[in-house]
Design a protein around this motif. Sequence first.
Motif, PDB file in Angstrom:
ATOM      1  N   LEU A  63       0.909  -1.087   0.012  1.00 24.78           N
ATOM      2  CA  LEU A  63       0.138   0.045  -0.077  1.00 24.78           C
ATOM      3  C   LEU A  63       0.850   1.279  -0.157  1.00 24.78           C
ATOM      4  O   LEU A  63       1.898   1.174   0.695  1.00 24.78           O
ATOM      5  CB  LEU A  63      -0.797  -0.104   1.197  1.00 24.78           C
ATOM      6  N   ILE A  64       0.390   2.215  -0.648  1.00 23.06           N
ATOM      7  CA  ILE A  64       1.456   3.363  -0.756  1.00 23.06           C
ATOM      8  C   ILE A  64       0.971   4.466   0.371  1.00 23.06           C
ATOM      9  O   ILE A  64       1.784   5.183   0.931  1.00 23.06           O
ATOM     10  CB  ILE A  64       1.155   4.228  -2.249  1.00 23.06           C
ATOM     11  N   ARG A  65      -0.122   4.607   0.681  1.00 20.92           N
ATOM     12  CA  ARG A  65      -0.691   5.401   1.796  1.00 20.92           C
ATOM     13  C   ARG A  65      -1.741   4.579   2.765  1.00 20.92           C
ATOM     14  O   ARG A  65      -2.767   4.283   2.216  1.00 20.92           O
ATOM     15  CB  ARG A  65      -1.423   6.586   1.191  1.00 20.92           C
ATOM     16  N   PRO A  66      -1.418   4.166   3.986  1.00 24.40           N
ATOM     17  CA  PRO A  66       0.017   4.401   4.552  1.00 24.40           C
ATOM     18  C   PRO A  66       1.028   3.499   3.765  1.00 24.40           C
ATOM     19  O   PRO A  66       0.762   2.470   3.224  1.00 24.40           O
ATOM     20  CB  PRO A  66      -0.326   3.983   5.983  1.00 24.40           C
ATOM     21  N   VAL A  74      -6.949  -5.676   5.150  1.00 25.25           N
ATOM     22  CA  VAL A  74      -7.270  -4.384   5.246  1.00 25.25           C
ATOM     23  C   VAL A  74      -8.535  -4.055   5.798  1.00 25.25           C
ATOM     24  O   VAL A  74      -9.424  -4.593   5.415  1.00 25.25           O
ATOM     25  CB  VAL A  74      -7.208  -3.914   3.711  1.00 25.25           C
ATOM     26  N   TYR A  75      -8.605  -3.195   6.871  1.00 22.71           N
ATOM     27  CA  TYR A  75      -9.799  -2.821   7.197  1.00 22.71           C
ATOM     28  C   TYR A  75      -9.986  -1.307   6.910  1.00 22.71           C
ATOM     29  O   TYR A  75      -9.166  -0.337   6.960  1.00 22.71           O
ATOM     30  CB  TYR A  75      -9.679  -2.623   8.940  1.00 22.71           C
ATOM     31  N   ARG A  92     -13.882   3.516  -2.974  1.00 26.53           N
ATOM     32  CA  ARG A  92     -12.519   3.853  -3.204  1.00 26.53           C
ATOM     33  C   ARG A  92     -11.412   2.916  -2.528  1.00 26.53           C
ATOM     34  O   ARG A  92     -10.565   2.554  -3.272  1.00 26.53           O
ATOM     35  CB  ARG A  92     -11.982   5.187  -3.034  1.00 26.53           C
ATOM     36  N   TYR A  93     -11.680   2.691  -1.189  1.00 24.70           N
ATOM     37  CA  TYR A  93     -10.806   2.156  -0.270  1.00 24.70           C
ATOM     38  C   TYR A  93     -11.008   0.483  -0.547  1.00 24.70           C
ATOM     39  O   TYR A  93      -9.748  -0.097  -0.512  1.00 24.70           O
ATOM     40  CB  TYR A  93     -10.986   2.387   1.031  1.00 24.70           C
ATOM     41  N   ILE A  94     -12.107   0.364  -1.005  1.00 24.13           N
ATOM     42  CA  ILE A  94     -12.059  -1.320  -1.415  1.00 24.13           C
ATOM     43  C   ILE A  94     -11.523  -1.718  -2.885  1.00 24.13           C
ATOM     44  O   ILE A  94     -10.722  -2.509  -2.769  1.00 24.13           O
ATOM     45  CB  ILE A  94     -13.889  -1.567  -1.570  1.00 24.13           C
ATOM     46  N   VAL A  95     -11.485  -0.648  -3.559  1.00 28.09           N
ATOM     47  CA  VAL A  95     -10.617  -0.868  -4.815  1.00 28.09           C
ATOM     48  C   VAL A  95      -9.454  -0.885  -4.664  1.00 28.09           C
ATOM     49  O   VAL A  95      -8.677  -1.894  -5.201  1.00 28.09           O
ATOM     50  CB  VAL A  95     -11.210   0.220  -6.066  1.00 28.09           C
ATOM     51  N   ILE A  96      -8.702   0.084  -3.919  1.00 28.43           N
ATOM     52  CA  ILE A  96      -7.490   0.134  -3.535  1.00 28.43           C
ATOM     53  C   ILE A  96      -7.021  -1.401  -2.879  1.00 28.43           C
ATOM     54  O   ILE A  96      -5.923  -1.753  -3.257  1.00 28.43           O
ATOM     55  CB  ILE A  96      -6.867   1.134  -2.634  1.00 28.43           C
ATOM     56  N   SER A  97      -7.644  -1.764  -2.063  1.00 27.36           N
ATOM     57  CA  SER A  97      -7.395  -3.120  -1.314  1.00 27.36           C
ATOM     58  C   SER A  97      -7.572  -4.399  -2.462  1.00 27.36           C
ATOM     59  O   SER A  97      -6.637  -5.239  -2.281  1.00 27.36           O
ATOM     60  CB  SER A  97      -8.408  -3.407  -0.299  1.00 27.36           C
TER      61      SER A  97
END
Length: 173
Positions: A63-66, A74-75, A92-97
């Motif tokens: 992960l980049i951020r953090p 990932v929660y 958005r966070y779901i997609v990143i995960s």
Amino acid sequence: MKEGFIIKENAGIYDVFDGENIYTTRARGKFRIGKYSPTVGDNVTFDESNLYLLDIKDRVNQLIRPNIVNVENVYVVASAENPIIPISLINRYIVISEIIHVKPKIILTKIDLTNIENALKTKKILNDLGYEVLMYSSKTLEGLEEIKQASEKVKNAFESVDETPNEQQQEQI
């Protein structure tokens, strides 16, 4: 030589946990020009007597951020009330995960402040999409044990979803 993983990084100092003890270590210069710079979550080999990192094992994900690597869970933490976080922002966070091949779990907080039916509706939508949703109240501590059990003995990243006011919203404040 011992093996462990980095649990904290600050100004070139790395705390490494080997399963029993925490060692404060430094990275050798070779890491500045190598494949990786040491990052929280890295599985490493280190010299126990000189307290230098010797090797970084291959990473599973990042992960980049953090900036954290080798995450198992990932929660995505979002409030159910005050402010109500729109599902589109949670998405958005779901997609990143999903990009790093980790199925996220969603934690809805402030459930003591919300209309429970609204929180359950959000939970159902996310459950129907295949995501585990945990509900938590910091006032009553409801849901805390469930979160502790789910996050025990694995590397976790907690992403807090907040809605930063846009320009139009800032003008209204």
